[in-house]
Design a protein around this motif. Structure first.
Motif, PDB file in Angstrom:
ATOM      1  N   LYS A   1      50.251  -7.762  28.727  1.00 42.45           N
ATOM      2  CA  LYS A   1      50.376  -8.666  29.863  1.00 42.45           C
ATOM      3  C   LYS A   1      49.633  -9.990  29.648  1.00 42.45           C
ATOM      4  CE  LYS A   1      46.794  -7.317  33.255  1.00 42.45           C
ATOM      5  NZ  LYS A   1      45.849  -6.419  32.559  1.00 42.45           N
TER       6      LYS A   1
ATOM      7  N   SER B   1      38.160  -7.776  33.880  1.00 44.33           N
ATOM      8  CA  SER B   1      38.490  -8.765  32.866  1.00 44.33           C
ATOM      9  C   SER B   1      37.481  -9.902  32.870  1.00 44.33           C
ATOM     10  CB  SER B   1      39.890  -9.307  33.153  1.00 44.33           C
ATOM     11  OG  SER B   1      40.414  -9.961  32.034  1.00 44.33           O
TER      12      SER B   1
ATOM     13  N   GLY C   1      38.876  -6.159  28.625  1.00 38.40           N
ATOM     14  CA  GLY C   1      37.983  -6.844  29.556  1.00 38.40           C
ATOM     15  C   GLY C   1      36.934  -7.753  28.968  1.00 38.40           C
TER      16      GLY C   1
ATOM     17  N   GLU D   1      41.870  -1.694  24.617  1.00 36.38           N
ATOM     18  CA  GLU D   1      43.026  -2.452  25.132  1.00 36.38           C
ATOM     19  C   GLU D   1      42.673  -3.923  25.340  1.00 36.38           C
ATOM     20  OE1 GLU D   1      43.855  -0.464  28.815  1.00 36.38           O
ATOM     21  OE2 GLU D   1      44.615   1.352  27.870  1.00 36.38           O
TER      22      GLU D   1
ATOM     23  N   ARG E   1      42.712 -10.744  26.601  1.00 38.40           N
ATOM     24  CA  ARG E   1      42.187 -12.109  26.583  1.00 38.40           C
ATOM     25  C   ARG E   1      41.422 -12.460  25.302  1.00 38.40           C
ATOM     26  NH1 ARG E   1      41.044 -14.706  31.401  1.00 38.40           N
ATOM     27  NH2 ARG E   1      40.981 -12.649  32.377  1.00 38.40           N
TER      28      ARG E   1
ATOM     29  N   TYR F   1      47.115 -15.072  29.825  1.00 41.99           N
ATOM     30  CA  TYR F   1      47.438 -15.228  31.251  1.00 41.99           C
ATOM     31  C   TYR F   1      47.874 -16.661  31.555  1.00 41.99           C
ATOM     32  CZ  TYR F   1      45.059 -10.806  30.980  1.00 41.99           C
ATOM     33  OH  TYR F   1      44.696  -9.534  30.598  1.00 41.99           O
TER      34      TYR F   1
HETATM   35  C1  LIG Z   1      44.726  -6.426  31.979  1.00 43.06           C
HETATM   36  C2  LIG Z   1      44.410  -5.142  31.326  1.00 43.06           C
HETATM   37  C3  LIG Z   1      43.818  -5.114  30.060  1.00 43.06           C
HETATM   38  C4  LIG Z   1      43.390  -6.343  29.298  1.00 43.06           C
HETATM   39  O1  LIG Z   1      42.341  -7.026  29.908  1.00 43.06           O
HETATM   40  P1  LIG Z   1      41.649  -8.271  29.161  1.00 43.06           P
HETATM   41  O2  LIG Z   1      40.605  -8.694  30.106  1.00 43.06           O
HETATM   42  O3  LIG Z   1      42.694  -9.292  28.962  1.00 43.06           O
HETATM   43  O4  LIG Z   1      41.089  -7.766  27.889  1.00 43.06           O
HETATM   44  C5  LIG Z   1      43.618  -3.873  29.462  1.00 43.06           C
HETATM   45  N1  LIG Z   1      43.959  -2.718  30.097  1.00 43.06           N
HETATM   46  C6  LIG Z   1      44.520  -2.723  31.328  1.00 43.06           C
HETATM   47  C7  LIG Z   1      44.870  -1.438  31.957  1.00 43.06           C
HETATM   48  C8  LIG Z   1      44.758  -3.925  31.982  1.00 43.06           C
HETATM   49  O5  LIG Z   1      45.306  -3.912  33.201  1.00 43.06           O
END
Ligand SMILES: *Cc1c(COP(=O)(O)O)cnc(C)c1O
Length: 420
Positions: A61, A203, A240, A275, A278, A373
């Motif tokens: 995303k 995040s 995050g 995961e 950013r 984003y």
């Molecule tokens: C948005 C999201 C992420 C990524 O978050 P970042 O802050 O961009 O690293 C990872 N896992 C889940 C479930 C998310 O909703």
């Protein structure tokens, strides 16, 4: 990496291509990504964790352009998707289905079916009802669905409230105190194979303690499950980690992040899943825009540009800061301005009370750190076509998404017969 975006010979460049040259080809506004920055920032992240070789699942995303996804697929990493559309994108980009995890509070039956058929690694399940639906769909297909439960560890990541996702009051995950019972139920389901535990606390996080605290709770839960005879393989700590949007901002280096996590996970039997979104793409992209008008308001000088909140909503949505620079290197005096877009909303701004070298109609500006984003959150508000995306590699650039045409904006709309 920072050196992929620099002035050279008075002009701002992405790798070895001048931004001006790209604008001559595609116009403004446009997003520009650096392939070398994508690879470089990923290398730093992977290197930080190298001894334990976790499964890194890029959070789609954050930036779902097919060329961005292909860059990661070629590096052999996994993907975290939150919709059937994102799943399709990853498959289209050549991602390995066996390295996909599927998160999100509202998966539909169709999405669940598509994911099971694709053979994803596991679902991050966010409620008991969802678990039952996944079980039913899997049984219908004559398969077993691998799952982790997304637990809500009730941790304050100390970031913007809109991007805090692990607090008790948040819609995400299953209350950690109830998780054990849900796991027991899951382990009795015919269509379910329990493989992991998952959390994602938010995040743009700048402190490491919340990550550690969350991970400890997950490990504790894993051990409690073991006592119940439920063995899990994966601990997924979500994404995050924050990035620097502003000169002087100091998020933890991926190495520091990795060090505290490794310390917790090293003595456990679990395989780590991450995961990140950013931190991998945020600083690998910019949004380029042109000055339309310079306007002296009663108390404020406005620089009106051709990009708007529909192209990059972060300032309006999260009150986010983005550096804005002139594409033509300018050593002249700065003045204090508001940089605003053409959309009919007061929230349509990129910067307020910002020092910017004196600019005039036709000058190009670059809004930095727009790789995460950015385009993915863009819309057609005010019937504005979505902007092109360009990928630079060395001395070449490639249009990886064309600018939308007006005709695209009307596609699917119908004026009913009775009006004719
Ligand atoms: C948005 C999201 C992420 C990524 O978050 P970042 O802050 O961009 O690293 C990872 N896992 C889940 C479930 C998310 O909703």
């Amino acid at each position: 990496m920072w050196y992929d975006f620099q002035y050279k010979g008075g002009e701002y460049r992405v790798e070895d291509v001048s931004v001006k040259k790209i604008v001559e080809a595609v116009g403004t506004p446009c997003y520009i990504y650096s392939n070398s920055a994508l690879e470089g920032d990923f290398d730093v992240f992977r290197e930080a964790f190298s001894e334990i070789s976790p499964l890194i699942c890029f959070s789609v995303k954050a930036n779902s352009n097919l060329a961005v996804l292909r860059t990661y697929a070629n590096l052999g990493i996994g993907f975290d998707v939150v919709s059937g559309g994102e799943l399709l994108r990853v498959l289209r980009a050549g991602g390995d289905p066996g390295k996909i995890v599927f998160s999100g509070v509202g998966k539909t039956e169709d999405e669940i079916k598509a994911a099971i058929e694709a053979g994803i690694l596991f679902f991050n399940v966010e409620s008991i009802e969802e678990l039952q639906v996944i079980n039913d769909v899997a049984k219908e297909l004559g398969k077993k669905a691998r799952i982790a439960l997304r637990v809500n560890p009730d941790i304050d990541p100390k970031t913007h409230p809109y991007i805090s996702t692990g607090l008790k009051k948040s819609k995400f995950g299953i209350e950690i105190s109830k998780a054990l019972d849900v796991y027991k139920e899951a382990s009795r389901m015919e269509g379910i194979e329990v493989v992991g535990i998952d959390a994602h606390i938010g995040s743009q996080i700048f402190q490491l303690d919340p990550f550690v605290e969350s991970l400890r709770k997950l490990i504790e839960l894993g051990d409690a499950l073991k006592n119940e005879g439920i063995t899990i393989q994966y601990i997924d700590i979500g994404g995050g980690l924050g990035i620097s949007y502003k000169e002087g901002e100091m998020p933890p280096h991926p190495k520091e992040y990795a060090d505290v996590i490794k310390r917790e996970i090293n003595s456990t039997p679990y395989k780590l899943v991450l995961e990140p979104g950013r931190v991998l793409v945020g600083n690998a992209g910019i949004l380029v825009t042109k000055v339309l008008y310079v306007k002296d308001g009663a108390s404020t000088k406005f620089v009106v540009v051709d990009a708007a909140m529909n192209d990059l909503i972060r300032p309006a949505f999260y009150d986010s800061y983005h550096e804005v620079i002139t594409v033509h290197e300018s050593l002249g005096d700065e003045e204090t301005v508001d940089i605003v877009g053409p959309v009919c909303e007061s929230g349509d701004f990129f910067a307020k009370d910002r020092g910017l070298p004196k600019v005039k109609r036709g000058d190009l500006l670059a809004i930095l750190s727009a790789g995460a984003y950015g385009f993915v959150m863009s819309s057609n508000y005010n019937t504005r076509p979505r902007v092109p995306e360009v990928m630079v590699r060395g001395e070449e650039f490639f249009i990886v998404r064309e600018r939308e045409a007006y005709e695209d904006l009307f596609r699917g709309e119908v004026i009913p017969d009775f009006m004719k």
